[in-house]
Design an enzyme around this catalytic site. Structure first.
Site: not given
Ligand code: EPU
Length: 422
Positions: A23-24, A121, A126, A310, A402
């Site tokens: 998915k990701n 969320c 996030r 995850d 999802r």
């Molecule tokens: N963060 C910030 N600022 C930003 C971006 C991130 O503070 O601009 C913080 C976030 O709040 C968090 C940390 O950095 O504390 C890491 O977040 P990241 O941006 O890596 O998460 P994401 O890209 O929003 C993806 C996956 C998530 C997975 C995370 C961590 C997708 C669509 N989602 O989210 O997947 O948990 O990386 O590996 O790729 C899931 O599939 O269940 C899921 C939640």
């Protein structure tokens, strides 16, 4: 609303599971289709709710999206100018909607792009501040207006430097996609190297982009003029694979997961081995079977190649049944232990202090009614209910749907006593 009803304990479950596409990986790849002037074909599509939401989002932007669930193929055609507004309705139900920011900016740098801000969320805050800082390093500016971020650039985007303060997965994908057509070269440091980000880089390079690793977490992107057509097969879902390996772990059974690259689960496999499970890997499969004596362990989540956040709620469920004291430290999200109170309702002994969970393994779990609050929590509670004696009912399972394709069917096929009811 649909509920799962699980009768336990399910013991020594044996079987094989065909793992779906990640998915990701699929979500950023679909967003990347915006970069292409004509047609993009993706194979191994996981037809889960988030993917359908992203499909609706692309259609609302003006793309034509054809999906065959049977063949797991999606064809996206983008031969019209896109609309430049990403509505709140779609970003609020699926955070990955923010992934359209980068490719829209790359295609239409001097137009006004309006993307709804996702907000928090179930996993905690996030933010997208590092995504926006990355766009700024390319010359784009942004401002917030009524919950929407307006992004634009006075001139074409140009190369420069950007270092992420901390690793972000979708942040990395967004800046990579935004940089594909820049003037000159862009250097990005401290990027995410999760397999799903590498999948995106491989797809873009194969289609004509120029993205080169110049260090373990550093890349150089040289702008190209255009991308026209693309074709890619999505990698197997490492989180789905680990989820089913945990079914093998918690039931002390023998489960083989197919269509998964074992390299994508190296940390997780080493934890399972340390506990005492027997793991056999081949090119594209992983099999778990019980070892002699299972021991408690300590884990700490982190960006890939560390133990994935995850996968943590799944491991948490398994550890509740392993005699002794285990510890789990979460380093990515502020609120990732939502499965713990539900597992405790099943008789687990998990105590949370800040970002550390201490688990005292129990010989038995007992059925209860539970409520799921996010995607991975759903599977974690399912694991608890599989091991628990009696009938457990799990509500709000739409969270699980999802991201897990044919969840009930795949569990049934390996012999889990699961049914669902509205
Ligand atoms: N963060 C910030 N600022 C930003 C971006 C991130 O503070 O601009 C913080 C976030 O709040 C968090 C940390 O950095 O504390 C890491 O977040 P990241 O941006 O890596 O998460 P994401 O890209 O929003 C993806 C996956 C998530 C997975 C995370 C961590 C997708 C669509 N989602 O989210 O997947 O948990 O990386 O590996 O790729 C899931 O599939 O269940 C899921 C939640």
């Amino acid at each position: 609303m649909k509920k799962f009803i699980i009768k336990g304990p399910n013991k020594a479950i044996k079987g094989e599971i065909n793992i779906s596409g990640a998915k990701n990986s699929c979500l950023p790849l679909m967003a990347a289709s915006i970069l292409f002037k004509n047609k993009v074909t993706f194979k191994n599509i996981p037809v889960v709710k988030d993917v359908l939401t992203m499909k609706d989002l692309l259609v609302s932007l003006g793309a034509k999206v054809e999906l065959s669930e049977k063949k797991k193929i999606m064809i996206i055609t983008n031969n019209r100018q896109h609309k430049l507004v990403v509505p709140y309705k779609l970003v609020s139900t699926m955070r990955a909607g923010v992934l359209t920011m980068g490719p829209l900016l790359a295609r239409y740098p001097q137009k006004k792009i309006k993307v709804a801000l996702g907000g928090g969320c179930a996993l905690g805050v996030r933010d997208t501040n590092w995504h926006l800082a990355g766009f700024k390093s390319l010359g784009a500016y942004n401002n917030l207006e009524e919950g929407y971020v307006n992004i634009s650039s006075k001139k074409s985007l140009k190369g420069g430097n950007y270092k992420f303060p901390k690793v972000t997965v979708t942040g990395t994908s967004n800046i990579i996609m935004a940089s594909v057509f820049i003037k000159g070269e862009h250097y990005i440091k401290n990027i995410s190297i999760e397999p799903e980000v590498i999948d995106l880089i491989n797809f873009l390079n194969k289609s004509g982009a120029k993205i080169k690793f110049i260090g373990k977490r550093s890349i150089k992107i040289t702008g190209v003029n255009e991308l026209i057509n693309g074709h890619h097969e999505i990698i197997g879902d490492r989180i789905e694979a680990f989820s089913y390996l945990c079914v093998g772990a918690i039931t002390k059974g023998k489960i083989k997961t197919n269509n998964i690259n074992p390299d994508h689960l190296k940390s997780e496999i080493s934890v399972l081995k340390k506990i005492g499970y027997k793991i056999e890997t081949k090119n594209n499969s992983i099999q778990i079977s019980p070892g002699n004596k299972l021991k408690p362990t300590n884990i700490k989540t982190g960006p890939y190649p560390n133990f994935a956040t995850d996968n943590m709620p799944l491991m948490l469920a398994v550890l509740t049944t392993i005699t002794g004291k285990s510890k789990v430290e979460e380093t990515i999200f502020s609120n990732r232990f939502m499965a713990a109170p539900e597992l405790n309702r099943l008789g687990a002994k998990i105590n949370i202090k800040k970002n550390i969970a201490t688990i005292i393994g129990q010989k038995k779990l007992y059925s209860a009614d539970c409520i799921s609050s996010d995607l991975r929590t759903t599977f974690s509670i399912i694991l608890g209910a599989i091991a628990a004696t009696g009938i457990s009912r799990i509500s709000r399972i739409y969270h699980g749907l999802r991201g897990y394709y044919k969840l009930e069917q795949k569990l049934k096929e390996i012999g889990i006593k699961i049914t669902s009811k509205n």
